[in-house]
Design a protein around this motif. Structure first.
Motif, mmCIF file in Angstrom:
data_model
loop_
_atom_site.group_PDB
_atom_site.id
_atom_site.type_symbol
_atom_site.label_atom_id
_atom_site.label_comp_id
_atom_site.label_asym_id
_atom_site.label_seq_id
_atom_site.Cartn_x
_atom_site.Cartn_y
_atom_site.Cartn_z
ATOM 1 N N UNK A 17 0.616 -0.931 0.041
ATOM 2 C CA UNK A 17 -0.018 -0.324 -0.257
ATOM 3 C C UNK A 17 1.271 0.570 -0.072
ATOM 4 N N UNK A 18 2.338 0.559 -0.503
ATOM 5 C CA UNK A 18 2.700 2.185 -0.462
ATOM 6 C C UNK A 18 2.750 2.845 -1.115
ATOM 7 N N UNK A 19 2.721 4.673 -1.326
ATOM 8 C CA UNK A 19 2.818 5.657 -2.045
ATOM 9 C C UNK A 19 0.595 5.253 -2.765
ATOM 10 N N UNK A 20 0.260 4.051 -1.987
ATOM 11 C CA UNK A 20 -1.232 3.867 -2.409
ATOM 12 C C UNK A 20 -2.289 5.312 -1.943
ATOM 13 N N UNK A 21 -3.434 5.077 -2.120
ATOM 14 C CA UNK A 21 -4.284 6.097 -1.850
ATOM 15 C C UNK A 21 -5.583 5.105 -0.205
ATOM 16 N N UNK A 22 -5.399 5.788 0.537
ATOM 17 C CA UNK A 22 -5.198 4.731 2.007
ATOM 18 C C UNK A 22 -6.886 4.155 1.719
ATOM 19 N N UNK A 23 -7.859 4.643 0.933
ATOM 20 C CA UNK A 23 -9.000 4.462 0.805
ATOM 21 C C UNK A 23 -9.339 2.974 -0.523
ATOM 22 N N UNK A 24 -7.915 2.407 -0.865
ATOM 23 C CA UNK A 24 -8.614 1.015 -1.552
ATOM 24 C C UNK A 24 -7.904 -0.399 -0.059
ATOM 25 N N UNK A 25 -8.193 -0.651 -1.309
ATOM 26 C CA UNK A 25 -8.543 -2.011 -0.157
ATOM 27 C C UNK A 25 -7.295 -2.677 0.133
ATOM 28 N N UNK A 26 -7.194 -3.264 1.080
ATOM 29 C CA UNK A 26 -6.008 -4.181 1.573
ATOM 30 C C UNK A 26 -5.784 -5.091 0.987
ATOM 31 N N UNK A 27 -4.880 -4.730 0.720
ATOM 32 C CA UNK A 27 -4.358 -6.420 -0.156
ATOM 33 C C UNK A 27 -4.056 -7.712 0.472
ATOM 34 N N UNK A 28 -3.657 -7.583 1.529
ATOM 35 C CA UNK A 28 -4.168 -8.741 2.749
ATOM 36 C C UNK A 28 -5.527 -9.266 3.333
ATOM 37 N N UNK A 29 -6.584 -8.186 3.246
ATOM 38 C CA UNK A 29 -7.824 -8.705 3.554
ATOM 39 C C UNK A 29 -8.236 -9.765 2.187
ATOM 40 N N UNK A 30 -8.052 -8.793 1.009
ATOM 41 C CA UNK A 30 -8.004 -9.134 -0.273
ATOM 42 C C UNK A 30 -8.290 -10.190 -0.715
ATOM 43 N N UNK A 31 -6.873 -10.635 -0.213
ATOM 44 C CA UNK A 31 -6.415 -12.250 -0.718
ATOM 45 C C UNK A 31 -6.897 -12.952 0.534
ATOM 46 N N UNK A 32 -7.497 -12.925 1.525
ATOM 47 C CA UNK A 32 -7.701 -13.870 2.491
ATOM 48 C C UNK A 32 -9.029 -13.726 2.050
ATOM 49 N N UNK A 33 -10.082 -13.045 1.498
ATOM 50 C CA UNK A 33 -11.314 -13.135 0.874
ATOM 51 C C UNK A 33 -11.476 -13.924 -0.338
ATOM 52 N N UNK A 34 -10.132 -13.776 -1.047
ATOM 53 C CA UNK A 34 -10.527 -14.292 -2.520
ATOM 54 C C UNK A 34 -9.417 -15.636 -2.826
ATOM 55 N N UNK A 35 -8.803 -16.041 -0.926
ATOM 56 C CA UNK A 35 -8.197 -17.617 -1.093
ATOM 57 C C UNK A 35 -9.769 -18.811 -0.761
ATOM 58 N N UNK A 36 -10.189 -17.952 0.575
ATOM 59 C CA UNK A 36 -11.405 -18.023 1.028
ATOM 60 C C UNK A 36 -12.656 -18.721 0.364
ATOM 61 N N UNK A 37 -12.871 -17.772 -1.544
ATOM 62 C CA UNK A 37 -13.670 -18.342 -1.866
ATOM 63 C C UNK A 37 -13.493 -19.403 -3.220
ATOM 64 N N UNK A 38 -12.399 -19.431 -3.526
ATOM 65 C CA UNK A 38 -11.346 -20.354 -4.060
ATOM 66 C C UNK A 38 -10.303 -21.157 -4.140
ATOM 67 N N UNK A 39 -9.931 -21.752 -2.737
ATOM 68 C CA UNK A 39 -9.218 -22.234 -2.486
ATOM 69 C C UNK A 39 -8.515 -23.182 -2.801
#
Length: 156
Positions: free
Chosen positions: A1-23
């Motif tokens: 998230x370095x140099x990115x807008x803080x309102x963008x999705x957290x990649x760790x939370x987004x990754x966790x969500x996607x991996x849970x949906x398609x393990x």
């Protein structure tokens, strides 16, 4: 998230969500994540976060191929940046004149234009287990006139 807008999705939370949906191993035979980020430390931490749950994490964005390709302890292949595909006699694929001008003068004179020289193709090769979906081999790939050419030996 370095140099990115803080309102963008957290990649760790987004990754966790996607991996849970398609393990891996259940709904996916392989999972490849292109982590488009500035900081190599963030890419590496993300790879450790998903280690054993994805086949490959390969970084992009910095356009410079790294020499840190490896298989993490849990079986996930990792490389901080595969590099770019384009003219390496450039500034990140752009003609050098305008980026250099902006560094020197801080004043834009024109638009960035794509460099038109001979292209180099950069990437990463990975061999993934049919049984586990995890990486078994990983190596860089580069073809073109500017960087040392290399290809995975396991492609032979």
């Amino acid at each position: 998230r370095v140099f990115m807008h803080p309102e963008l999705d957290d990649p760790f939370q987004a990754g966790e969500r996607e991996l849970a949906a398609c393990p891996l191993g259940e709904q996916a035979d392989a999972v490849v994540i292109d982590f488009h980020a500035e900081a190599t430390s963030e890419k590496m931490c993300f790879a450790h976060f998903v280690d054993g749950r994805v086949s490959l994490v390969v970084g992009t964005h910095t356009h410079q191929p790294t020499a840190d390709h490896q298989i993490l302890n849990g079986g996930t292949g990792y490389m901080s940046d595969a590099g770019m595909c384009g003219d390496y006699d450039s500034s990140l694929g752009m003609d050098k004149e305008e980026p250099l001008n902006r560094f020197l003068s801080k004043v834009p004179k024109g638009r960035f234009e794509a460099a038109n020289g001979p292209a180099t193709l950069c990437g990463v090769g990975v061999e993934i287990s049919d049984r586990t979906g995890l990486a078994e081999k990983i190596a860089p790939f580069r073809r073109g006139p500017r960087l040392e050419e290399t290809a995975p030996s396991f492609w032979s």
